[in-house]
Design a protein around this motif. Structure first.
Motif, mmCIF file in Angstrom:
data_model
loop_
_atom_site.group_PDB
_atom_site.id
_atom_site.type_symbol
_atom_site.label_atom_id
_atom_site.label_comp_id
_atom_site.label_asym_id
_atom_site.label_seq_id
_atom_site.Cartn_x
_atom_site.Cartn_y
_atom_site.Cartn_z
ATOM 1 N N GLY A 21 0.659 -1.088 -0.090
ATOM 2 C CA GLY A 21 -0.154 0.121 -0.079
ATOM 3 C C GLY A 21 0.723 1.210 -0.102
ATOM 4 N N ASP A 22 1.872 1.223 0.841
ATOM 5 C CA ASP A 22 2.740 2.560 1.078
ATOM 6 C C ASP A 22 3.895 2.651 -0.018
ATOM 7 O OD1 ASP A 22 1.023 2.891 3.382
ATOM 8 O OD2 ASP A 22 2.706 2.379 4.721
ATOM 9 N N TYR A 23 4.222 1.567 -0.837
ATOM 10 C CA TYR A 23 5.289 1.764 -1.558
ATOM 11 C C TYR A 23 4.919 1.264 -2.838
ATOM 12 C CZ TYR A 23 7.557 3.007 2.750
ATOM 13 O OH TYR A 23 7.771 3.660 3.857
ATOM 14 N N VAL A 164 15.833 -0.698 -4.254
ATOM 15 C CA VAL A 164 16.101 0.765 -4.791
ATOM 16 C C VAL A 164 14.854 1.516 -4.661
ATOM 17 C CG1 VAL A 164 16.930 2.023 -6.815
ATOM 18 C CG2 VAL A 164 17.915 -0.214 -6.464
ATOM 19 N N PHE A 165 14.810 2.649 -4.135
ATOM 20 C CA PHE A 165 13.624 3.549 -3.826
ATOM 21 C C PHE A 165 13.867 4.932 -4.328
ATOM 22 C CE2 PHE A 165 11.059 6.045 -0.837
ATOM 23 C CZ PHE A 165 9.896 5.841 -1.356
ATOM 24 N N ASP A 243 16.341 4.245 -13.753
ATOM 25 C CA ASP A 243 16.003 4.921 -14.885
ATOM 26 C C ASP A 243 15.292 3.919 -15.888
ATOM 27 O OD1 ASP A 243 17.148 7.363 -13.909
ATOM 28 O OD2 ASP A 243 19.099 6.507 -13.845
ATOM 29 N N LEU A 244 15.900 2.617 -15.932
ATOM 30 C CA LEU A 244 15.407 1.331 -16.912
ATOM 31 C C LEU A 244 14.135 1.254 -16.970
ATOM 32 C CD1 LEU A 244 17.628 0.052 -19.070
ATOM 33 C CD2 LEU A 244 17.441 -1.910 -17.264
ATOM 34 N N ALA A 245 13.388 1.143 -15.944
ATOM 35 C CA ALA A 245 12.162 0.617 -15.686
ATOM 36 C C ALA A 245 11.197 1.725 -15.001
ATOM 37 C CB ALA A 245 12.207 -0.531 -14.614
ATOM 38 N N GLY A 246 11.455 2.513 -14.369
ATOM 39 C CA GLY A 246 10.478 3.894 -13.933
ATOM 40 C C GLY A 246 9.637 3.533 -12.863
ATOM 41 N N LEU A 247 10.287 2.452 -12.123
ATOM 42 C CA LEU A 247 9.666 2.067 -11.031
ATOM 43 C C LEU A 247 10.345 2.430 -9.705
ATOM 44 C CD1 LEU A 247 9.277 -1.879 -11.884
ATOM 45 C CD2 LEU A 247 7.423 -0.127 -11.627
ATOM 46 N N GLY A 248 9.386 3.108 -8.771
ATOM 47 C CA GLY A 248 10.025 3.897 -7.746
ATOM 48 C C GLY A 248 10.299 2.860 -6.651
ATOM 49 N N TYR A 249 9.730 1.756 -6.521
ATOM 50 C CA TYR A 249 10.079 0.816 -5.551
ATOM 51 C C TYR A 249 10.626 -0.554 -6.245
ATOM 52 C CZ TYR A 249 9.869 -2.087 -1.133
ATOM 53 O OH TYR A 249 10.190 -2.921 -0.067
ATOM 54 N N LEU A 250 11.808 -1.061 -6.176
ATOM 55 C CA LEU A 250 12.337 -2.004 -7.270
ATOM 56 C C LEU A 250 13.227 -2.954 -6.648
ATOM 57 C CD1 LEU A 250 12.549 -2.787 -10.217
ATOM 58 C CD2 LEU A 250 14.398 -0.938 -10.345
ATOM 59 N N ARG A 284 11.868 0.639 6.804
ATOM 60 C CA ARG A 284 10.980 1.858 6.976
ATOM 61 C C ARG A 284 11.962 3.359 7.065
ATOM 62 N NH1 ARG A 284 5.777 3.172 6.739
ATOM 63 N NH2 ARG A 284 5.205 0.891 7.092
ATOM 64 N N PRO A 285 12.714 3.029 7.860
ATOM 65 C CA PRO A 285 13.603 4.362 8.183
ATOM 66 C C PRO A 285 14.253 4.846 7.042
ATOM 67 C CG PRO A 285 14.011 2.944 10.280
ATOM 68 C CD PRO A 285 13.066 1.950 9.042
ATOM 69 N N ARG A 286 15.053 4.007 6.175
ATOM 70 C CA ARG A 286 15.527 4.244 5.276
ATOM 71 C C ARG A 286 14.672 4.936 3.976
ATOM 72 N NH1 ARG A 286 20.723 0.045 4.719
ATOM 73 N NH2 ARG A 286 21.282 -0.092 6.911
ATOM 74 N N LEU A 287 13.538 4.122 3.928
ATOM 75 C CA LEU A 287 12.511 4.522 2.878
ATOM 76 C C LEU A 287 12.287 6.090 3.124
ATOM 77 C CD1 LEU A 287 10.527 1.384 2.319
ATOM 78 C CD2 LEU A 287 12.313 2.150 0.727
ATOM 79 N N GLU A 288 11.862 6.223 4.483
ATOM 80 C CA GLU A 288 11.371 7.515 4.847
ATOM 81 C C GLU A 288 12.472 8.556 4.831
ATOM 82 O OE1 GLU A 288 9.778 6.992 8.812
ATOM 83 O OE2 GLU A 288 8.094 6.101 8.120
#
Length: 344
Positions: A21-23, A164-165, A243-250, A284-288
């Motif tokens: 949900g969040d990512y 990768v975020f 950059d290759l896939a355009g996915l924010g959470y990968l 979560r701390p790293r994503l935030e």
């Protein structure tokens, strides 16, 4: 149960619902999913971008083409057969050589051409694909992994999974094949996950079947303290895949070939959560931290450097501040026991 959930929340562990949900739902456009769910499209994207991948030997798309399998395989002593839309290592067959007209699998078993043809037929039927949809069979180069990993793997190819975020690598682990995983680098099948310090590329600790381990269960070799070669290049490659896939959470899976160096194996729009157990930290701390950045560099190399600056493992630091992540590390990290509903 509430105490367990509260403890996991305090440690910043991302569960499946939060991940979805969040990512994933928030940062991954569904129009980009086919770019990573189809391994052929991923391979072409990477090749066009100048990113190294295992060489493609051939593709079988329909049953009639299985009749030319012998001719297709004739030039190759070693190869891999995999479904284009597979996941979790399902449907992958690794051939390491030939003996008396038969093909030797990575687990040592000998199979005949008809066995491979039958397996490819199952792939085409969708037996191993996402959603059970009709599929294609890919035949590609078998990776010969870097000799550094020989004491730490059992009849399979280890890989490095990096989450990768927003283009920034946030957490990484090495996945080591075992006897139980049948030589596959998938944690839910029994591979060992070993956390990696983002800043140095050195392994930290291992998790096997949700238990912390100091040694590989089959070889007995220590899993911590390994210096992964080409680490800066590997981290930059992972950042470039945004950059290759355009996915924010990968999730980015990279293998280290002894002849060709780092190769992109595949990308994952729904990377599993066991990487947190392997590292002893919640995501979560790293994503935030990444979400809080006012500016994220456009250059992949700079984003990789940023990851090293932000996420050096505090257990390897000398001195420094007193962040929440450091306070957690000062205790025991993530205790393995309560399940995080994690797959890899």
């Amino acid at each position: 149960m509430l105490k367990v959930l509260r403890r996991l929340r305090e440690m910043g562990v991302v569960g499946m619902n939060a991940r979805n949900g969040d990512y994933i739902a928030r940062y991954n456009s569904r129009r980009c999913y086919p770019l990573v769910d189809d391994k052929l499209r991923t391979k072409k994207l990477a090749t066009d971008a100048g990113i190294a991948v295992p060489e493609l030997y051939g593709v079988i798309e329909i049953e009639h083409q299985i009749g030319r399998l012998a001719k297709l395989l004739e030039p190759h002593q070693e190869f891999v057969i995999k479904p284009a839309h597979g996941s979790g290592g399902n449907g992958i067959v690794v051939i390491t050589g030939r003996t008396n007209g038969r093909y030797r699998r990575a687990n040592g078993a000998l199979v005949q051409l008809d066995d491979l043809a039958h397996h490819i037929s199952n792939i085409l039927s969708g037996m191993h694909s996402l959603g059970g949809q009709p599929d294609q069979a890919i035949i590609e180069q078998r990776v010969v992994f870097d000799p550094l990993f020989e004491p730490l793997t059992y009849r399979g190819v280890p890989d490095i999974r990096t989450v990768v975020f927003q283009g920034v690598p946030v957490m990484a682990m090495v996945r080591l094949p075992t006897l139980q995983s049948d030589g596959k680098a998938n944690l839910h099948q029994g591979a060992v996950g070993v956390g990696v310090d983002i800043a140095s590329g050195q392994t930290i600790r291992g998790v096997w079947m949700e238990e912390v381990v100091a040694e590989h269960p089959d070889t007995g070799h220590p899993v911590a303290g390994l210096e992964i070669p080409h680490w800066d290049e590997l981290l930059t490659l992972a950042a470039r895949c945004y950059d290759l896939a355009g996915l924010g959470y990968l999730g980015v899976d990279i293998v280290l070939d002894r002849h060709h160096g780092p190769l992109i194996l595949e990308l994952n729009a729904r990377p599993g959560l066991s990487i947190q157990l392997a590292n002893g930290f919640g995501l979560r701390p790293r994503l935030e931290r990444v979400e809080s950045l006012a500016v994220i560099p456009e250059c992949a190399e700079r984003r990789a450097q940023l990851a090293c600056e932000l996420f050096a493992d505090p257990r390897r630091q000398r001195g420094g501040g007193d962040t929440q992540e450091q306070r957690s590390a000062a205790t025991e990290g993530i205790a393995v026991g309560p399940r995080v509903h994690a797959t890899a």
